[in-house]
Design a protein around this motif. Structure first.
Motif, PDB file in Angstrom:
ATOM      1  N   TYR A   1       1.012  -1.231   0.337  1.00 21.03           N
ATOM      2  CA  TYR A   1      -0.320   0.021   0.293  1.00 21.03           C
ATOM      3  C   TYR A   1       1.071   0.801  -0.418  1.00 21.03           C
ATOM      4  O   TYR A   1       0.548   2.090  -0.679  1.00 21.03           O
ATOM      5  CB  TYR A   1      -1.126  -0.236   0.983  1.00 21.03           C
ATOM      6  CG  TYR A   1      -1.945   1.135   1.335  1.00 21.03           C
ATOM      7  CD1 TYR A   1      -2.993   1.115   0.811  1.00 21.03           C
ATOM      8  CD2 TYR A   1      -0.879   2.353   2.760  1.00 21.03           C
ATOM      9  CE1 TYR A   1      -3.337   2.890   0.603  1.00 21.03           C
ATOM     10  CE2 TYR A   1      -1.769   3.242   2.745  1.00 21.03           C
ATOM     11  CZ  TYR A   1      -2.881   3.940   1.667  1.00 21.03           C
ATOM     12  OH  TYR A   1      -4.015   5.095   1.830  1.00 21.03           O
ATOM     13  N   ALA A   2       1.845   1.497   0.830  1.00 16.85           N
ATOM     14  CA  ALA A   2       2.673   2.028   1.104  1.00 16.85           C
ATOM     15  C   ALA A   2       3.910   2.285  -0.518  1.00 16.85           C
ATOM     16  O   ALA A   2       3.770   4.063  -0.742  1.00 16.85           O
ATOM     17  CB  ALA A   2       3.642   2.025   2.442  1.00 16.85           C
ATOM     18  N   PHE A   3       3.880   1.201  -1.161  1.00 16.78           N
ATOM     19  CA  PHE A   3       4.456   1.205  -2.423  1.00 16.78           C
ATOM     20  C   PHE A   3       3.680   2.785  -3.614  1.00 16.78           C
ATOM     21  O   PHE A   3       3.636   3.982  -3.880  1.00 16.78           O
ATOM     22  CB  PHE A   3       5.115   0.164  -2.909  1.00 16.78           C
ATOM     23  CG  PHE A   3       5.559   0.600  -4.144  1.00 16.78           C
ATOM     24  CD1 PHE A   3       7.021   0.521  -4.056  1.00 16.78           C
ATOM     25  CD2 PHE A   3       4.752   0.410  -5.402  1.00 16.78           C
ATOM     26  CE1 PHE A   3       7.531   1.236  -5.838  1.00 16.78           C
ATOM     27  CE2 PHE A   3       5.586   0.269  -6.543  1.00 16.78           C
ATOM     28  CZ  PHE A   3       6.951   0.486  -6.586  1.00 16.78           C
ATOM     29  N   ALA A   4       2.645   2.056  -2.894  1.00 15.86           N
ATOM     30  CA  ALA A   4       1.280   2.271  -4.389  1.00 15.86           C
ATOM     31  C   ALA A   4       1.400   4.413  -3.752  1.00 15.86           C
ATOM     32  O   ALA A   4       1.284   4.665  -4.606  1.00 15.86           O
ATOM     33  CB  ALA A   4       0.484   2.095  -4.417  1.00 15.86           C
ATOM     34  N   VAL A   5       1.045   4.062  -2.718  1.00 13.28           N
ATOM     35  CA  VAL A   5       0.182   5.714  -1.912  1.00 13.28           C
ATOM     36  C   VAL A   5       1.441   6.476  -2.025  1.00 13.28           C
ATOM     37  O   VAL A   5       1.098   7.961  -2.678  1.00 13.28           O
ATOM     38  CB  VAL A   5      -0.570   5.405  -0.765  1.00 13.28           C
ATOM     39  CG1 VAL A   5       0.303   5.580   0.140  1.00 13.28           C
ATOM     40  CG2 VAL A   5      -1.904   6.006  -0.536  1.00 13.28           C
ATOM     41  N   ASP A   6       2.440   6.423  -2.003  1.00 14.03           N
ATOM     42  CA  ASP A   6       3.435   7.467  -2.054  1.00 14.03           C
ATOM     43  C   ASP A   6       3.363   8.533  -3.592  1.00 14.03           C
ATOM     44  O   ASP A   6       3.353   9.764  -3.602  1.00 14.03           O
ATOM     45  CB  ASP A   6       4.838   6.492  -2.810  1.00 14.03           C
ATOM     46  CG  ASP A   6       5.774   7.595  -1.829  1.00 14.03           C
ATOM     47  OD1 ASP A   6       6.218   8.363  -1.014  1.00 14.03           O
ATOM     48  OD2 ASP A   6       6.689   7.647  -2.945  1.00 14.03           O
ATOM     49  N   VAL A   7       2.960   7.769  -4.634  1.00 14.39           N
ATOM     50  CA  VAL A   7       2.757   8.317  -5.577  1.00 14.39           C
ATOM     51  C   VAL A   7       1.366   9.735  -5.711  1.00 14.39           C
ATOM     52  O   VAL A   7       1.504  10.686  -5.815  1.00 14.39           O
ATOM     53  CB  VAL A   7       2.352   7.859  -7.501  1.00 14.39           C
ATOM     54  CG1 VAL A   7       1.487   6.917  -7.211  1.00 14.39           C
ATOM     55  CG2 VAL A   7       2.678   9.242  -8.701  1.00 14.39           C
ATOM     56  N   LEU A   8       0.853   9.147  -4.900  1.00 12.91           N
ATOM     57  CA  LEU A   8      -0.356  10.057  -4.530  1.00 12.91           C
ATOM     58  C   LEU A   8      -0.144  11.078  -3.421  1.00 12.91           C
ATOM     59  O   LEU A   8      -0.290  12.509  -3.522  1.00 12.91           O
ATOM     60  CB  LEU A   8      -1.661   9.256  -4.174  1.00 12.91           C
ATOM     61  CG  LEU A   8      -2.221   8.378  -4.811  1.00 12.91           C
ATOM     62  CD1 LEU A   8      -3.325   7.347  -4.090  1.00 12.91           C
ATOM     63  CD2 LEU A   8      -2.725   8.445  -6.677  1.00 12.91           C
ATOM     64  N   GLN A   9       0.986  10.872  -2.474  1.00 13.15           N
ATOM     65  CA  GLN A   9       1.594  12.547  -1.892  1.00 13.15           C
ATOM     66  C   GLN A   9       1.725  13.240  -2.617  1.00 13.15           C
ATOM     67  O   GLN A   9       2.406  14.260  -1.806  1.00 13.15           O
ATOM     68  CB  GLN A   9       2.517  11.443  -0.637  1.00 13.15           C
ATOM     69  CG  GLN A   9       2.015  10.509   0.031  1.00 13.15           C
ATOM     70  CD  GLN A   9       3.025  10.224   1.353  1.00 13.15           C
ATOM     71  OE1 GLN A   9       4.158  10.261   1.445  1.00 13.15           O
ATOM     72  NE2 GLN A   9       2.724   9.200   2.095  1.00 13.15           N
ATOM     73  N   ARG A  10       1.759  13.313  -3.713  1.00 12.85           N
ATOM     74  CA  ARG A  10       1.942  14.329  -4.907  1.00 12.85           C
ATOM     75  C   ARG A  10       1.310  15.035  -4.007  1.00 12.85           C
ATOM     76  O   ARG A  10       1.851  16.266  -5.613  1.00 12.85           O
ATOM     77  CB  ARG A  10       3.254  14.192  -6.043  1.00 12.85           C
ATOM     78  CG  ARG A  10       4.522  13.434  -5.445  1.00 12.85           C
ATOM     79  CD  ARG A  10       5.028  12.060  -6.989  1.00 12.85           C
ATOM     80  NE  ARG A  10       5.386  13.307  -7.568  1.00 12.85           N
ATOM     81  CZ  ARG A  10       6.132  13.810  -8.517  1.00 12.85           C
ATOM     82  NH1 ARG A  10       7.099  14.047  -8.134  1.00 12.85           N
ATOM     83  NH2 ARG A  10       6.174  14.561  -9.376  1.00 12.85           N
TER      84      ARG A  10
END
Ligand SMILES: Nc1ncnc2c1ncn2[C@@H]1O[C@H](COP(=O)(O)OP(=O)(O)OP(=O)(O)O)[C@@H](O)[C@H]1O
Ligand SMILES: [Mg+2]
Lengths: 433, 253
Positions: free
Chosen positions: A402-411
Motif C-alpha cells: 500500500y505504501a509503495f503505491a500511495v507514495d505517488v498520491l502524496q504528490r
C-alpha cells in the motif's frame, strides 16, 4: 496499403449507419471523413507497430461490440456511492450517453462552462482534433469518426474554480458489450485554474469498451489539476488518448490511476509549447489476475525553459502484464529544459510481467534530464523492520505494498482529492495492519 | 528476563558469534562494548530474529520461552525491542501510522482492544516530549529525510510508546550531537524500570555517564572476553581494547 489485414472490425460500417452529433457541421463532417479514410487504410494497430509491440488488440477486434444502448438510469444513492468526490460538480455519462438527470451542474461558479459534446461542438472547431495526431497508430481515428458524447469544459480567463469537477463515466450491466467513443475537450483560459477528475467505472462485471480522447488546451499561465481514475470491470477494454498543448507559464498536473479493465491503454502526450510551462505527469497502475495495462507517455519540450516531472509506479500481481514507455523529447533550441522521469515497479508474483522503457531524445545541449526505472520485490529490510515492531508478515507486506503505491498520491496537493484517491487505493490494497 | 547460553551463530558459513554467555535480570542495564566487527549488531539481530543468521549452537531463553523459535513479530509482541543501528526509511508509511500499528500488535497479543484514538494521541504526545521531538514528525514518513540524529530519536520514541520488557539499543548514541545525546539518554533513563531490562551497545563512555549500567561487557571476535561494572568502561576509554584480548577466558558474567 492495408497493413493490418489480419485485424478487421466493423467500426467503419457503424460510422455509415449511425447519426452522430454535429452531422450538420461541414468542418466536422470533413474531419470525420478524414478519420474514416485513415482508419480504412490502417485499421487497428497490430503488434508489429513499435508502439503496440506489447499490447495486442486482437481479442478486442473479435468481440463484436454493440453501438446501440438502451436508456438506463440509476438511483441517486447508488450514484453517490459510485462517485469518488463528495463535493464536486458532477458530469455523468452512463452507457455512453450524457445524463442531465444524474449530473449535478446547477449553480456553476462564474467563469465555468460545462456542456455535453453535442452542445459544445458549435464552438469547437478551433479546438477539436488540434491536440492529437489523427495519423498516429492507435484509436484516435476511430474515436474521431465515431465520437458520440463527452464533456466540453471551459474556464474563462482569470477565474479560479474552487469546486472540482468529476466526470463520471459509468458502464452498467444493462448494456453488455457496448462500445462508447467519448471525446472530452478541456480549455482553461489565461490565468484560470480548475480541477478535473475523469472517473471511469463499471457496475458489476459488465463487458464493454471505452474509447476516449481527452484534449487539453492551456492558455498562458493557466493551471489544470487533472486526475484520472480508471476502475472498470475485469472484462472491460479501455483505450484512451490524453493530449495537451500548453502555452507559456501554464501548469498541468496530472495523475493517471489504472485499477480496472481486462486491457487498459493510455497514450498521454504533453506538448510544452510556451516558455516557463510545466507538466507533472504521474501515474499508478495496480494490476492482478490476467489484467493488461499499457501506459505510453510522451513529453515534448518544444521551447526553452520548460520543466517536466514524471513519476509512474506499478504494483503487479497474478499473471498481469504492465507496459510503461516514457518518451521525453527535447527539441532543438529547447535550452534549459529540466526533465525528470521515473518508473518503479513492485512485483508480487512470479508470473507477472513488466516491460518498462524510458526513451530520451535530446536535441539541445544545455538541459537537465534524469530518468530511471526499477523493478523489484518488497524490500526485506523494510519487512524485517515492521515485523520487529510487531506486525505479522502478512500485515507488513500489505502495508508496504500500500505504501509503495500511495507514495505517488502524496504528490497531490489538494487534500480532499488525495484522500479520495487514497481511499480507493486502500480498498484495493488493504493496509492490513 | 534473558539468558543467553553458549550462543554460536554464523552468516553465510562464517562464524560470527562464538559462544556468548550472558544473563540479564529484570531492571538491569547492561552495556556491550567492543571493537568494530566484533559481532555486537549480529547478536542484536539474532535476538530480534532477522533472517540470514544461522544459530549453530546454544540457546536463548526469554521469560522462560525459547526465543529463537519465535518469529520476529512474536518476539516484538512479547516485549523484545531492537533499536536499530541503521534505521530504515519507509516511504508511504507515516510515523503515526507505524506507532499505532505497532502498539496495536502488542495490545492484541496481550488480549487488549485496539487503542482508543484519543488515548493514543495523548500517549504519543507525552512520549514525544520525552525525546523532544516536534509533532510534525508524526505525519512524516518513517525516517524519510530524517537526519541521522532524528532517526535515532525516532527509534527511542517507538520504544517509549511500546514500553518493551527488553530493549536492545544498538549504538543509539552514534551520530548524535552532545545535546541530542543528552536528550536520548534522559529518554532512556526515564524508561528505566524494575520490570524492564536494557541492553545498550555503545562505543563511548559518554552515554554511560548519563545511563549508568549495572554491567559492562566487552565483546570481541564473537565472544564476551571481559565483564565488569561501570569502571570497566572507563578503563576501556583510557586504554582501548588491546589489553582485554589477553585476558584469560571464562571471565564472563
Ligand atoms: N549479512 C552479512 N554478510 C556477511 N558478513 C556479515 C553479515 N553480517 C555481519 N557480517 C560480518 O560479521 C561481522 C560482525 O558484524 P557486526 O555488524 O555484528 O559487528 P559490530 O560489532 O556490530 O560492529 P560495529 O561496531 O562496526 O557496528 C563483521 O565482520 C561483518 O562483516
Ligand atoms: Mg554494529
Amino acid at each position: 496499403m492495408k497493413q493490418l489485414t489480419e485485424i478487421t472490425t466493423p467500426f467503419g460500417e457503424v460510422a455509415s449507419a449511425k447519426t452522430l452529433p454535429g452531422s450538420e457541421l461541414g468542418w466536422l463532417q470533413q474531419l470525420r471523413d478524414k478519420a474514416r479514410a485513415q482508419f480504412e487504410r490502417h485499421g487497428l494497430p497490430a503488434k508489429k507497430v513499435e508502439d503496440w509491440k506489447y499490447t495486442s488488440l486482437w481479442s478486442l477486434s473479435q468481440e463484436g461490440f454493440s453501438h446501440d444502448a438502451n436508456a438506463v438510469s440509476l438511483d441517486k444513492t447508488e450514484l453517490a456511492h459510485v462517485a469518488a468526490l463528495e463535493d464536486a460538480y458532477r458530469f455523468v455519462i452512463i452507457d455512453g450517453r450524457f445524463s442531465a438527470e444524474l449530473s449535478e451542474l446547477e449553480d456553476l461558479e462564474e467563469g465555468l462552462s460545462i456542456k455535453p459534446l453535442a452542445e459544445g461542438l458549435d464552438n469547437a472547431q478551433s479546438m477539436l482534433g488540434e491536440q492529437i495526431d489523427l495519423e498516429k497508430p492507435g484509436l484516435n481515428a476511430i474515436n474521431t469518426m465515431l465520437m458520440q458524447d463527452g464533456l466540453v469544459l471551459q474556464v474563462q480567463a482569470g477565474k479560479t474554480i474552487s469546486k472540482p469537477v468529476e466526470l463520471l463515466v459509468i458502464s452498467t450491466a444493462e448494456n453488455q458489450k457496448l462500445a462508447s467513443h467519448l471525446r472530452n475537450l478541456i480549455q482553461v483560459e489565461a490565468d484560470a485554474e480548475v480541477t478535473l477528475l475523469e472517473h471511469y467505472v463499471s457496475l458489476a462485471d459488465t463487458e464493454g469498451f471505452t474509447n476516449v480522447v481527452t484534449e487539453v488546451k492551456l492558455d498562458e499561465k493557466a493551471t489544470l489539476n487533472h486526475f484520472k481514475l480508471q476502475h472498470e470491470s475485469l472484462a472491460h477494454y479501455h483505450i484512451a488518448t490524453l493530449a495537451s498543448k500548453q502555452a507559456a507559464g501554464s501548469n498541468w498536473h496530472t495523475n493517471n490511476i489504472s485499477l480496472g479493465g481486462k486491457l487498459a491503454r493510455n497514450d498521454i502526450h504533453s506538448q510544452l509549447l510556451g516558455e516557463e510551462s510545466h507538466v507533472t505527469l504521474d501515474g499508478l497502475y495496480l494490476v492482478t489476475g490476467d489484467q493488461h495495462v499499457d501506459n505510453h507517455t510522451r513529453i515534448d519540450h518544444a521551447v526553452p525553459n520548460t520543466t517536466s516531472d514524471e513519476v509512474y509506479k506499478g504494483v503487479l500481481d497474478g499473471n498481469s502484464h504492465a507496459v510503461f514507455n516514457g518518451k521525453v523529447n527535447v527539441h532543438k533550441d529547447a535550452q534549459k529544459t529540466d526533465s525528470s522521469q521515473s518508473n518503479k515497479n513492485l512485483l508480487l508474483s512470479r508470473s507477472c510481467e513488466i516491460d518498462t522503457k524510458p526513451e530520451l531524445e535530446i536535441y539541445a545541449d544545455d538541459v537537465k534530464c534524469a530518468h530511471g526505472s526499477t523493478v523489484g520485490q518488497i524490500d526485506e529490510q523494510h519487512l524485517f523492520f515492521l515485523r520487529a515492531r510487531g506486525l505479522d508478515e502478512t500485515a507488513a507486506r500489505s502495508l508496504l505494498t500500500y505504501a509503495f503505491a500511495v507514495d505517488v498520491l502524496q504528490r497531490i496537493k489538494s487534500a480532499p482529492m488525495r484522500q479520495a484517491l487514497s481511499n480507493v487505493i486502500e480498498k484495493r490494497l488493504p493496509k492490513g495492519a | 528476563m534473558l539468558e543467553i547460553k553458549n550462543l554460536h551463530a554464523s552468516v553465510e558459513g562464517k562464524e560470527i558469534l562464538r559462544g556468548i554467555n550472558m544473563t540479564v535480570n529484570p531492571g538491569e542495564v547492561h552495556a556491550i562494548m567492543g571493537p568494530n566487527g566484533a559481532g555486537k549488531s549480529t547478536l542484536s539481530n539474532v535476538l530480534a530474529g532477522r533472517d540470514g543468521y544461522e544459530v549453530t549452537q546454544g540457546e536463548v531463553i526469554y521469560k522462560g520461552e525459547n526465543l529463537l523459535e519465535l518469529e520476529p513479530e512474536e518476539r516484538a509482541q512479547r516485549g523484545v525491542f531492537l533499536a536499530f543501528q541503521y534505521p530504515v526509511e519507509i516511504p508511504g508509511v507515516s510515523n503515526i501510522y507505524l506507532l499505532k500499528a505497532a502498539l496495536n500488535a502488542v495490545r492484541k497479543y496481550q488480549g487488549l482492544d485496539e487503542v482508543d484514538a484519543i488515548d493514543f494521541l495523548n500517549l504519543v504526545r507525552d512520549r514525544m516530549k520525552l525525546v523532544k521531538m516536534d509533532e510534525q514528525f508524526l505525519h512524516r514518513n518513517v525516517n524519510e529525510g530524517f537526519s541521522g540524529g532524528e532517526k535515532k530519536r525516532n527509534e527511542i520514541l517507538q520504544m517509549a510508546v511500546l514500553e518493551p520488557a527488553l530493549a536492545i539499543l544498538d549504538e543509539t548514541d552514534s551520530g548524535l550531537d552532545i545535546d541530542a545525546l543528552r536528550v536520548v539518554a534522559e529518554g532512556v533513563s526515564a524508561l528505566r524500570a524494575e520490570d524492564r531490562s536494557i541492553v545498550m551497545i555503545t562505543h563511548y563512555q559518554r552515554l554511560l555517564d548519563h545511563i549508568v549500567p549495572d554491567f559492562v561487557h566487552v565483546l570481541s571476535e564473537g565472544k564476551i572476553v571481559k565483564s565488569g561494572d561501570k569502571e570497566l568502561a572507563k578503563e576501556l576509554e583510557k586504554s582501548g581494547y588491546s589489553w582485554v584480548h589477553d585476558a584469560p577466558e571464562g571471565q564472563t558474567a
